[in-house]
Enzyme design. Structure first.
Site, PDB file in Angstrom:
ATOM      1  N   CYS A 225      -4.285   3.646  10.074  1.00 39.83           N
ATOM      2  CA  CYS A 225      -5.070   4.785  10.556  1.00 39.83           C
ATOM      3  C   CYS A 225      -6.344   4.283  11.235  1.00 39.83           C
ATOM      4  CB  CYS A 225      -5.397   5.739   9.414  1.00 39.83           C
ATOM      5  SG  CYS A 225      -6.277   4.954   8.075  1.00 39.83           S
TER       6      CYS A 225
ATOM      7  N   GLU B  83       0.903  -0.912  -4.916  1.00 44.54           N
ATOM      8  CA  GLU B  83      -0.163   0.071  -4.679  1.00 44.54           C
ATOM      9  C   GLU B  83      -1.224  -0.069  -5.768  1.00 44.54           C
ATOM     10  OE1 GLU B  83      -1.192   2.768  -2.796  1.00 44.54           O
ATOM     11  OE2 GLU B  83      -2.598   3.281  -4.396  1.00 44.54           O
TER      12      GLU B  83
ATOM     13  N   TYR C  13       0.870  -1.190   0.000  1.00 45.56           N
ATOM     14  CA  TYR C  13       0.000   0.000   0.000  1.00 45.56           C
ATOM     15  C   TYR C  13       0.908   1.242   0.000  1.00 45.56           C
ATOM     16  CZ  TYR C  13      -3.121  -3.685   1.656  1.00 45.56           C
ATOM     17  OH  TYR C  13      -3.811  -4.870   1.802  1.00 45.56           O
TER      18      TYR C  13
HETATM   19  C1  LIG Z   1      -3.057   4.781   4.073  1.00 45.51           C
HETATM   20  S1  LIG Z   1      -2.550   4.904   2.417  1.00 45.51           S
HETATM   21  C2  LIG Z   1      -0.819   4.641   2.603  1.00 45.51           C
HETATM   22  C3  LIG Z   1       0.049   5.292   1.592  1.00 45.51           C
HETATM   23  C4  LIG Z   1       1.526   5.376   1.878  1.00 45.51           C
HETATM   24  N1  LIG Z   1       2.039   4.285   2.650  1.00 45.51           N
HETATM   25  C5  LIG Z   1       1.893   6.710   2.515  1.00 45.51           C
HETATM   26  O1  LIG Z   1       2.296   6.757   3.669  1.00 45.51           O
HETATM   27  O2  LIG Z   1       1.768   7.721   1.819  1.00 45.51           O
HETATM   28  C6  LIG Z   1      -3.180   3.451   1.740  1.00 45.51           C
HETATM   29  C7  LIG Z   1      -2.878   3.234   0.280  1.00 45.51           C
HETATM   30  O3  LIG Z   1      -3.411   1.979  -0.085  1.00 45.51           O
HETATM   31  C8  LIG Z   1      -3.907   2.041  -1.403  1.00 45.51           C
HETATM   32  N2  LIG Z   1      -4.858   0.926  -1.554  1.00 45.51           N
HETATM   33  C9  LIG Z   1      -6.127   0.857  -1.105  1.00 45.51           C
HETATM   34  N3  LIG Z   1      -6.674  -0.336  -1.386  1.00 45.51           N
HETATM   35  C10 LIG Z   1      -5.713  -1.053  -2.022  1.00 45.51           C
HETATM   36  C11 LIG Z   1      -5.682  -2.360  -2.571  1.00 45.51           C
HETATM   37  N4  LIG Z   1      -6.740  -3.165  -2.502  1.00 45.51           N
HETATM   38  N5  LIG Z   1      -4.552  -2.769  -3.163  1.00 45.51           N
HETATM   39  C12 LIG Z   1      -3.461  -1.962  -3.219  1.00 45.51           C
HETATM   40  N6  LIG Z   1      -3.442  -0.710  -2.719  1.00 45.51           N
HETATM   41  C13 LIG Z   1      -4.549  -0.253  -2.132  1.00 45.51           C
HETATM   42  C14 LIG Z   1      -4.497   3.429  -1.495  1.00 45.51           C
HETATM   43  O4  LIG Z   1      -4.595   3.846  -2.839  1.00 45.51           O
HETATM   44  C15 LIG Z   1      -3.497   4.248  -0.674  1.00 45.51           C
HETATM   45  O5  LIG Z   1      -2.501   4.775  -1.502  1.00 45.51           O
END
Ligand SMILES: C[S@@+](CC[C@H](N)C(=O)[O-])C[C@H]1O[C@@H](n2cnc3c(N)ncnc32)[C@H](O)[C@@H]1O
Length: 468
Positions: free
Chosen positions: A425, A349, A328
């Site tokens: 979160c 991601e 992610y």
């Molecule tokens: C809480 S954010 C974390 C982003 C990064 N670690 C940061 O600190 O900037 C969660 C991320 O998970 C991605 N995401 C959500 N569902 C997902 C999935 N099923 N597979 C892959 N990525 C996913 C979202 O697009 C988002 O960028």
């Protein structure tokens, strides 16, 4: 709910504490009563709005005593706008309850042995800490009780935030304490311009109207991105709005717009037009540059994001020869942040545009030991992927609020990396996932971080170590 309970008034209820999701709690005749807008220590009369066999929900209708921990809310919109629900509680107590939330979730949901939860890392800035806000245009402004009772005619167009649980009502925001720099000026000037030029504000029920949504993103380097979503495609009107913003706010470094004729406001599948400036903004951390595009996630409290990443890096305790998976990864911020201390970092991601930014971020920073892939985690992280890549020594995972898909958790169990650093979160889903990992992993450290002062939200980092 039973008819008997609805509108029943409970008198002199003492609010004892704050439970999960920021709800204040008291007890009446053995039942838990959740009350909105109160603080622990308040003594109130409560009108019940919902009742179940094990709990009730209600609203305070009269205060007998006020909590000593109350403070005066600083925002005129407090109580109406859903944004900063804890403004009436002093920040020290906010932090205490956030940490307690983590303790509670790990005790009740994870039900595994945990070490003492570390003291929460508070945010130095408790106002103007957000780098992104999302405002909605509406022709259905929320009217106060006094306005309705006055019988007068009022301007019904608004630009602001949704009233909680009401998709079609918007509170018009005059000043928001969440985002500094040009945010308040851009919103207010754009609203005034639209009103004086009789431009239409979006009517969500009938799905018509020119002005639909305004997103403002800022960085600690002084850059800013403004995105206007239009609900109509009249090019003359669009030019009028965009030219106004361009001339009035030459300091905007990325001025963008989107024509969105869909039923919802999401724009991941729509073209973003660069009207002026660059198509992205850049954040900086320890000399590293992070490029942020309009469709990319970036942690919304930049200063605390730095604290969060430092905790993550410390928990990972990299020596320089590890393969790290950053699940992610968003725009690859954590991946790039730890890359100098690792042999290789692989980020995965969902959002393709974020992966484009992640790769660019590595290139811009001269990092050559990163690989990034776009796709749904549960489909990407499979046996084939593992066979084609080095096995991880450390897994950093930072999923959205819903936590990790069960297939992803199962894959982590199969991979059995020596260390997992789980950033979240939402401690409730994190605790659920940790419980699923508990056969193979012990919980070694738990560090809550406050990214969102004035709200009940809490970020939490957990270090899981493979059992020997
Ligand atoms: C809480 S954010 C974390 C982003 C990064 N670690 C940061 O600190 O900037 C969660 C991320 O998970 C991605 N995401 C959500 N569902 C997902 C999935 N099923 N597979 C892959 N990525 C996913 C979202 O697009 C988002 O960028």
């Amino acid at each position: 709910m039973s008819r008997k309970m609805k509108n029943k008034v409970i008198t002199n209820l003492t609010i004892e504490r704050i439970a999960t999701e920021g709800k204040c709690v008291g007890h009446h005749e053995g039942k838990v009563v959740f009350v909105q807008g109160v603080a622990p220590g308040d003594v109130v009369d409560v009108r019940i709005t919902r009742g179940k066999s094990s709990f009730m929900e209600g609203e305070a209708i009269r205060f007998h005593e006020y909590s000593k921990d109350r403070i005066a809310p600083f925002c005129a919109h407090f109580g109406t706008c859903g944004g900063c629900k804890w403004q009436h509680i002093n920040y020290d107590l906010q932090k205490t309850y956030k940490r307690q939330q983590v303790v509670d979730q790990f005790t009740r949901i994870a039900k595994v042995d945990i070490p003492e939860v570390l003291p929460i890392l508070g945010s130095a800035q408790t106002q103007y800490y957000r780098n992104k806000l999302d405002f909605t245009f509406s022709n259905n402004r929320w009217l106060t009780r006094e306005e309705i009772d006055s019988g007068a005619d009022f301007e019904r167009n608004a630009l602001g935030f949704h009233i909680p649980k009401m998709f079609d009502k918007i509170v018009d925001i005059e000043h928001c304490y969440l985002q500094g720099d040009i945010s308040n000026d851009v919103r207010n000037e754009l609203r005034d311009f639209a009103l004086s030029n009789s431009l239409t504000f979006y009517d969500i029920r009938n799905q018509v109207g020119l002005l639909r949504n305004l997103i403002i993103r800022t960085t600690s380097t002084g850059e800013s991105m403004v995105i206007v979503q239009f609900g109509g495609d009249n090019q003359d009107e669009i030019e009028l709005v965009m030219n106004f913003l361009h001339e009035k706010f030459p300091q905007i470094t990325s001025l963008l717009y989107i024509i969105n004729l869909k039923k919802n406001e999401t724009f991941h599948d729509l073209e973003v037009v660069t009207f002026a400036g660059k198509a992205y903004i850049e954040e900086e951390m320890e000399g590293l540059k992070f490029r942020i595009g309009p469709k990319s996630f970036y942690q919304t409290n930049s200063d605390q994001a730095y604290e969060l990443y430092k905790v993550t890096r410390e928990f990972a305790a990299l020596q320089g020869d590890e393969v790290v998976y950053d699940l992610y990864t968003g725009t690859g911020t954590i991946a790039n942040f730890v890359a100098k201390q690792a042999k290789q970092v692989i980020g995965i991601e969902y959002v393709e545009a974020a992966i484009v930014d992640a790769k660019l971020n590595s290139a811009v920073n001269g990092l050559e030991n990163t690989l990034f892939y776009a796709g749904d985690m549960k489909d990407m992280l499979n046996d084939e992927f593992i066979a084609q890549h080095a096995r991880p020594d450390v897994i950093i995972t930072d999923p959205p609020r819903a936590g990790m898909h069960e297939d992803v958790v199962n894959m982590l169990l199969k991979l059995a990396a020596p260390k997992i650093v789980y950033v979240s979160c939402n401690p409730a889903t994190q605790a659920r996932d940790v419980a699923l990992l508990a056969d193979k992993y012990s919980v070694d450290k738990i560090q809550p971080v406050d990214m969102f002062p004035q709200t009940y939200h809490v970020e939490n980092v957990v270090l899981l170590t493979l059992k020997s």
